[in-house]
Structures are given as structure tokens and as C-alpha cells.
Design a protein around this motif. Structure first.
Motif, PDB file in Angstrom:
ATOM      1  N   GLU A 194      52.001  44.560  35.981  1.00  0.00           N
ATOM      2  CA  GLU A 194      52.007  43.127  36.283  1.00  0.00           C
ATOM      3  C   GLU A 194      51.288  42.870  37.595  1.00  0.00           C
ATOM      4  OE1 GLU A 194      56.022  41.709  36.266  1.00  0.00           O
ATOM      5  OE2 GLU A 194      56.370  42.291  34.177  1.00  0.00           O
ATOM      6  N   ASN A 195      51.542  43.722  38.580  1.00  0.00           N
ATOM      7  CA  ASN A 195      50.870  43.606  39.870  1.00  0.00           C
ATOM      8  C   ASN A 195      49.366  43.846  39.728  1.00  0.00           C
ATOM      9  OD1 ASN A 195      50.973  43.517  42.909  1.00  0.00           O
ATOM     10  ND2 ASN A 195      50.192  45.597  42.659  1.00  0.00           N
ATOM     11  N   PHE A 196      49.010  44.772  38.854  1.00  0.00           N
ATOM     12  CA  PHE A 196      47.607  45.118  38.605  1.00  0.00           C
ATOM     13  C   PHE A 196      46.820  43.918  38.097  1.00  0.00           C
ATOM     14  CE2 PHE A 196      44.391  47.157  35.736  1.00  0.00           C
ATOM     15  CZ  PHE A 196      43.692  47.869  36.696  1.00  0.00           C
ATOM     16  N   VAL A 197      47.433  43.081  37.240  1.00  0.00           N
ATOM     17  CA  VAL A 197      46.719  41.944  36.635  1.00  0.00           C
ATOM     18  C   VAL A 197      46.962  40.629  37.375  1.00  0.00           C
ATOM     19  CG1 VAL A 197      46.751  43.035  34.362  1.00  0.00           C
ATOM     20  CG2 VAL A 197      48.576  41.441  34.978  1.00  0.00           C
ATOM     21  N   THR A 198      47.751  40.660  38.462  1.00  0.00           N
ATOM     22  CA  THR A 198      47.991  39.447  39.238  1.00  0.00           C
ATOM     23  C   THR A 198      46.765  39.106  40.078  1.00  0.00           C
ATOM     24  OG1 THR A 198      50.372  39.883  39.373  1.00  0.00           O
ATOM     25  CG2 THR A 198      49.437  38.406  41.026  1.00  0.00           C
ATOM     26  N   PRO A 199      46.300  37.839  40.057  1.00  0.00           N
ATOM     27  CA  PRO A 199      45.127  37.457  40.861  1.00  0.00           C
ATOM     28  C   PRO A 199      45.356  37.754  42.342  1.00  0.00           C
ATOM     29  CG  PRO A 199      45.690  35.725  39.292  1.00  0.00           C
ATOM     30  CD  PRO A 199      46.820  36.719  39.257  1.00  0.00           C
ATOM     31  N   LYS A 200      44.308  38.225  43.010  1.00  0.00           N
ATOM     32  CA  LYS A 200      44.391  38.561  44.437  1.00  0.00           C
ATOM     33  C   LYS A 200      43.244  37.889  45.190  1.00  0.00           C
ATOM     34  CE  LYS A 200      46.595  42.962  43.374  1.00  0.00           C
ATOM     35  NZ  LYS A 200      46.717  42.640  41.929  1.00  0.00           N
ATOM     36  N   ASN A 201      43.555  37.388  46.376  1.00  0.00           N
ATOM     37  CA  ASN A 201      42.539  36.743  47.197  1.00  0.00           C
ATOM     38  C   ASN A 201      41.717  37.772  47.959  1.00  0.00           C
ATOM     39  OD1 ASN A 201      43.243  34.190  46.399  1.00  0.00           O
ATOM     40  ND2 ASN A 201      44.472  33.740  48.217  1.00  0.00           N
ATOM     41  N   LEU A 202      40.431  37.529  48.050  1.00  0.00           N
ATOM     42  CA  LEU A 202      39.506  38.361  48.820  1.00  0.00           C
ATOM     43  C   LEU A 202      39.089  37.551  50.039  1.00  0.00           C
ATOM     44  CD1 LEU A 202      37.265  39.561  45.843  1.00  0.00           C
ATOM     45  CD2 LEU A 202      39.100  40.847  46.932  1.00  0.00           C
ATOM     46  N   ASP A 203      39.566  37.964  51.205  1.00  0.00           N
ATOM     47  CA  ASP A 203      39.201  37.247  52.426  1.00  0.00           C
ATOM     48  C   ASP A 203      38.927  38.252  53.540  1.00  0.00           C
ATOM     49  OD1 ASP A 203      41.749  38.142  53.026  1.00  0.00           O
ATOM     50  OD2 ASP A 203      42.680  36.180  52.763  1.00  0.00           O
ATOM     51  N   GLY A 204      38.628  37.733  54.733  1.00  0.00           N
ATOM     52  CA  GLY A 204      38.314  38.632  55.843  1.00  0.00           C
ATOM     53  C   GLY A 204      37.128  39.517  55.531  1.00  0.00           C
ATOM     54  N   LYS A 205      37.299  40.832  55.729  1.00  0.00           N
ATOM     55  CA  LYS A 205      36.197  41.765  55.481  1.00  0.00           C
ATOM     56  C   LYS A 205      35.892  41.903  53.993  1.00  0.00           C
ATOM     57  CE  LYS A 205      39.090  45.928  55.332  1.00  0.00           C
ATOM     58  NZ  LYS A 205      39.325  47.263  55.923  1.00  0.00           N
ATOM     59  N   ASP A 206      36.808  41.429  53.125  1.00  0.00           N
ATOM     60  CA  ASP A 206      36.599  41.517  51.678  1.00  0.00           C
ATOM     61  C   ASP A 206      35.934  40.277  51.099  1.00  0.00           C
ATOM     62  OD1 ASP A 206      37.786  44.061  51.427  1.00  0.00           O
ATOM     63  OD2 ASP A 206      39.786  43.164  51.450  1.00  0.00           O
ATOM     64  N   CYS A 207      35.584  39.318  51.952  1.00  0.00           N
ATOM     65  CA  CYS A 207      34.917  38.103  51.468  1.00  0.00           C
ATOM     66  C   CYS A 207      33.637  38.459  50.712  1.00  0.00           C
ATOM     67  CB  CYS A 207      34.553  37.193  52.641  1.00  0.00           C
ATOM     68  SG  CYS A 207      35.933  36.222  53.270  1.00  0.00           S
ATOM     69  N   LEU A 208      33.327  37.650  49.685  1.00  0.00           N
ATOM     70  CA  LEU A 208      32.083  37.887  48.954  1.00  0.00           C
ATOM     71  C   LEU A 208      31.077  36.795  49.266  1.00  0.00           C
ATOM     72  CD1 LEU A 208      31.748  35.755  46.349  1.00  0.00           C
ATOM     73  CD2 LEU A 208      33.668  37.077  45.512  1.00  0.00           C
ATOM     74  N   LYS A 209      29.811  37.073  49.007  1.00  0.00           N
ATOM     75  CA  LYS A 209      28.774  36.058  49.176  1.00  0.00           C
ATOM     76  C   LYS A 209      28.601  35.350  47.851  1.00  0.00           C
ATOM     77  CE  LYS A 209      24.050  35.196  50.705  1.00  0.00           C
ATOM     78  NZ  LYS A 209      22.790  35.774  51.223  1.00  0.00           N
ATOM     79  N   CYS A 210      28.964  34.089  47.828  1.00  0.00           N
ATOM     80  CA  CYS A 210      28.875  33.297  46.602  1.00  0.00           C
ATOM     81  C   CYS A 210      27.410  32.971  46.313  1.00  0.00           C
ATOM     82  CB  CYS A 210      29.686  32.013  46.761  1.00  0.00           C
ATOM     83  SG  CYS A 210      29.564  30.905  45.339  1.00  0.00           S
TER      84      CYS A 210
END
Length: 250
Positions: free
Chosen positions: A114-130
Motif C-alpha cells: 500500500e505504501n509502495f503505490v501511495t502517491p509521493k511528493n518530489l520536492d527539494g533536491k528531488d524536484c523535476l524540471k517540468c
């Protein structure tokens, strides 16, 4: 872990895959899928967004080679990554052979999934370039299984940190597992799997200890295999172990 069973398995699969590709790992995806190793253990990750995703997976090799009456179907894991600024979404795929689950908080395999498929935010150093905003932004990533395998193999990550400290708690795992709740499409018939084998680590830390396993024979009898010792056992004993690797057959 010392003499780690998962690392041995991962290296063995990758070495056999390279051997099937005549020693080359720099080949296109379509060529990689032609090998016997990929046809049995291989799958793909589907990723939305420009995010570097690292998800590791597992499986018992030779036992499964003899166990399977046909090739495993390809596994696809779906990773939608959404820009939280403009809601832009993009998709990509990555091949994989096994699944690594975090068990720091979860107390059971189903909770870990359940934790594996739960949406997670990517912020800080994990931010992506849209690609739409053309800026680094906070994004949301979700991982789901898109196509199920013949044999579903899982590693419960017991290394608490880089010091060798081990997560020694019992993580409950069922004899029968339904993967439908963790699919991209959660509607439809249950996708039932039966526990086929597991590897156990015995030891106080990840830097020492001993590995042994339990496996189910064709007559449905379970056996504990510990070096030269082989003894039969019941399912209740099998389900009470400090499991490290789990193998489920559909």
C-alpha cells in the motif's frame, strides 16, 4: 547484509542477462527483452515525468526455472509523475527484474505494498524540471503494477541504515496474496498468488548472521532448508519467520 542473498541474486540475474546478450549491456530495450532471463524475470517501469526512479526487485533463479511451466508475463509498473504547478504529465518506461519494499513503518507485506503505490511528493533536491513550465517544480509520483508476472518476487528491506543496523521486527505476510489493489487498474477479478518460497536472515545485525530458506514442493509440502539440513514443516511455521525475500506464484 553480510554475504547478502539479495545482492547475490541481483548480480547473478544481471550476469546471466549480459551473457545472453553476448557480454554487452549497451543494447536497446527490444533486444534486452529477447533473452531467456528477461522472458522469465523481466518487466518494465512506466514513469510519468523527468524523474530518475530507482526501484529494485528480486527472484529465486534456478528454482523458478524448474518451477515455471511457461514464461513469466512481462511486469509493468506504472509511475505517474504530475507537476503540481501546471498538472502536466509525461510517461516513460524502465525495465526491472524484482521489487524492493520499505518496511521501516509497515508491519505487513500488504501495508508495505500500500505504501509502495501511495502517491509521493518530489520536492527539494528531488524536484523535476517540468517540460511544460520549463522550471524545477514540486511533483507528485505514484507507482503501480501495470502487468502482473507469473512469479512475484519481493525483498523486504531490513537494512535500517548504513551502519549495519537491522530491522528485526516480524513483518506479516500471507499465504495467499491478491495483487489487484496495487494495479494501475484496480477493477476486475482478483489476481491471486500463492506463497512458494522465502529466504530468512538470522542475525542481530546486517553485518553478520546466516541465511536459510523455506520452499514448497510439488506435493504442497513445505521444507526448511538450512545448509545440509532439510526437514519438513507446516505452513504455520513458514508464516512466522523474519522473512527477507518472498516468492509468490500465480
Amino acid at each position: 547484509m553480510a554475504g547478502d542473498a539479495y545482492e547475490f541474486l541481483r548480480c547473478a540475474l544481471e550476469a546471466m542477462q549480459r551473457a545472453c546478450l553476448s557480454g554487452s549491456s549497451d543494447v536497446d530495450i527490444s533486444s534486452q527483452t529477447t533473452t531467456i532471463i528477461h522472458q522469465i524475470f523481466g518487466g518494465f517501469l512506466k514513469s510519468r515525468g523527468n524523474v530518475s526512479t530507482s526501484i529494485v526487485l528480486l527472484g529465486i533463479v534456478f528454482t523458478l526455472l524448474f518451477f515455471c511451466d511457461k514464461w513469466l508475463v512481462l511486469i509493468l509498473i506504472f509511475l505517474p509523475v504530475t507537476c503540481l504547478r501546471c498538472q502536466a504529465v509525461s510517461d516513460s518506461y524502465k525495465s526491472f527484474l524484482h521489487v524492493l519494499l520499505d518496511i521501516k513503518a509497515p508491519s505487513s507485506l500488504t501495508k508495505a505494498l500500500e505504501n509502495f503505490v501511495t502517491p509521493k511528493n518530489l520536492d527539494g533536491k528531488d524536484c523535476l524540471k517540468c517540460s511544460k513550465c520549463e522550471k524545477k517544480v514540486t511533483a507528485s509520483k505514484k507507482v503501480t503494477i501495470h502487468c502482473v508476472p507469473k512469479v512475484f518476487t519481493v525483498c523486504l528491506e531490513r537494512a535500517a541504515d548504513h551502519t549495519g543496523k537491522k530491522i528485526s521486527k516480524i513483518v506479516e505476510y500471507p499465504e495467499y496474496l491478491d495483487l489487484r489493489p496495487y494495479m494501475s487498474d484496480t477493477a476486475g477479478e482478483p489476481l491471486l498468488y500463492s506463497l512458494y518460497a522465502l529466504v530468512v536472515h538470522s542475525g542481530d545485525t546486517c553485518l553478520d548472521g546466516h541465511f536459510f530458506c523455506y520452499t514448497k514442493a510439488s506435493n504442497e509440502q513445505w521444507y526448511k532448508m538450512d545448509d545440509e539440513s532439510v526437514e519438513n514443516c507446516g505452513i504455520h511455521a513458514v508464516l512466522r519467520q523474519q522473512a527477507y525475500l518472498l516468492f509468490y506464484a500465480r
